[in-house]
Design a protein around this motif. Structure first.
Motif, short mmCIF file in Angstrom:
data_model
loop_
_atom_site.label_atom_id
_atom_site.label_comp_id
_atom_site.label_asym_id
_atom_site.label_seq_id
_atom_site.Cartn_x
_atom_site.Cartn_y
_atom_site.Cartn_z
N GLU A 255 124.62 86.60 -46.66
CA GLU A 255 125.59 86.98 -45.62
C GLU A 255 125.95 88.44 -45.85
N ASP A 256 125.77 89.28 -44.83
CA ASP A 256 125.99 90.72 -45.02
C ASP A 256 127.45 91.12 -44.87
N GLU A 257 128.29 90.23 -44.36
CA GLU A 257 129.72 90.53 -44.27
C GLU A 257 130.40 89.97 -45.52
N LYS A 258 130.90 90.86 -46.37
CA LYS A 258 131.37 90.45 -47.69
C LYS A 258 132.53 89.46 -47.64
N LEU A 259 133.45 89.63 -46.71
CA LEU A 259 134.58 88.72 -46.63
C LEU A 259 134.12 87.31 -46.25
N SER B 216 131.13 86.11 -46.75
CA SER B 216 130.35 85.61 -47.88
C SER B 216 131.28 85.04 -48.94
N ALA B 217 132.33 85.77 -49.26
CA ALA B 217 133.27 85.31 -50.28
C ALA B 217 133.96 84.02 -49.85
N GLN C 96 131.57 81.09 -50.25
CA GLN C 96 131.42 80.73 -51.66
C GLN C 96 132.63 79.93 -52.16
N VAL D 44 123.64 85.94 -54.47
CA VAL D 44 124.37 86.28 -53.25
C VAL D 44 123.72 87.53 -52.67
N CYS D 45 123.24 87.45 -51.43
CA CYS D 45 122.41 88.51 -50.85
C CYS D 45 123.08 89.09 -49.60
N GLU D 46 122.74 90.36 -49.31
CA GLU D 46 123.35 91.05 -48.18
C GLU D 46 122.35 91.42 -47.09
N ASP D 47 121.07 91.15 -47.28
CA ASP D 47 120.09 91.40 -46.23
C ASP D 47 118.96 90.38 -46.34
#
Length: 255
Positions: free
Chosen positions: A8-12, A14-15, A18, A33-36
């Motif tokens: 998930e590229d949007e950190k909030l 993604s958190a 999780q 945990v991946c961003e792309d």
């Protein structure tokens, strides 16, 4: 202990996912945990997780493309798409029995997905193959085209600064904190990391073929594959070839 990755590229977001997973499935181990999309595919190949939670709209490769490639690269990995799409897209998922979560993720809906995933772990390969096949059919339907994709860039070439039209770029290659811009006229250096470029390039034209390389599909003359499953691209306007990581070859087969 089952393993999973979260892409998930949007950190909030993604958190938040999780945190909810830790509550709904305490024994599930998040190994990456991946961003792309490219990072997600490489994590699947490396960790061979039991489950992958994939955002559909990611820089580089879309969640659909990652799922299609994962069907070959990690045949037992179960995929859950995390999406903000409307009911039209959700209907497509349901017809193919693909698991999905709508953003923002609701605890009750996540609990249902976890129950379904636990039941499918015993026959993961069959379910994963079905997801991979449908993902290949859906590639392109949900392409995420940037609102304002890059049209030109400025890059250094020795003491000069070049103004380069993005359509003239043959490929981008990561070089530490910089990016090499390869054109028919030569190379230039861009002070921007390749991950940032992934978010700004039109995915219909530019594709990631390796962790460190993005190629302009219009500049590809041919794709070749060796006996190990790896590939190389022959280019228009440049003599060198570009290596394609084995997981990314599945993307070319699906196109």
């Amino acid at each position: 202990m089952p393993k999973c990755i979260v892409a998930e590229d949007e950190k909030l977001l993604s958190a938040a996912l999780q945190r909810e997973l830790a509550k709904a499935w305490p024994e599930l181990e998040i190994v990456a945990v991946c961003e792309d999309g490219g990072e997600a595919l490489e994590a699947i190949v490396t960790h061979q997780p039991d489950v992958a939670f994939l955002d559909i709209r990611m820089p580089g490769l879309t969640g659909m493309e990652v799922a299609a490639a994962a069907a070959d690269a990690s045949p037992h990995t179960l995929v859950v798409f995390v999406t903000a799409y409307d009911q039209y897209a959700v209907d497509a998922f349901e017809r193919g029995a693909i698991d999905y979560l709508l953003k923002p993720v609701v605890a009750e809906r996540l609990a249902q997905a976890v129950t379904r995933l636990r039941g499918r772990l015993a026959d993961a390969a069959r379910h994963a193959r079905r997801t991979g096949d449908l993902a290949k059919d859906l590639i392109g339907r949900f392409d995420d085209v940037p609102d304002e994709p890059l049209t030109w860039i400025t890059a250094g070439a020795g003491k000069a600064t070049r103004l380069i039209l993005v359509e003239d770029v043959i490929y981008f290659r990561a070089d530490n904190k910089y990016t090499v811009v390869a054109t028919a006229e030569g190379d230039a250096l861009l002070s921007r990391p390749i991950r940032e470029l992934l978010r700004q390039l039109d995915p219909r034209t530019f594709r990631q073929i390796h962790r460190s390389t993005i190629v302009n599909l219009r500049q590809v003359a041919s794709v070749e594959r060796d006996d190990t499953g790896k590939g190389c691209l022959r280019l228009r306007g440049r003599p060198e070839t570009l290596n394609v990581s084995q997981p990314f070859m599945a993307i070319f087969r699906a196109m």
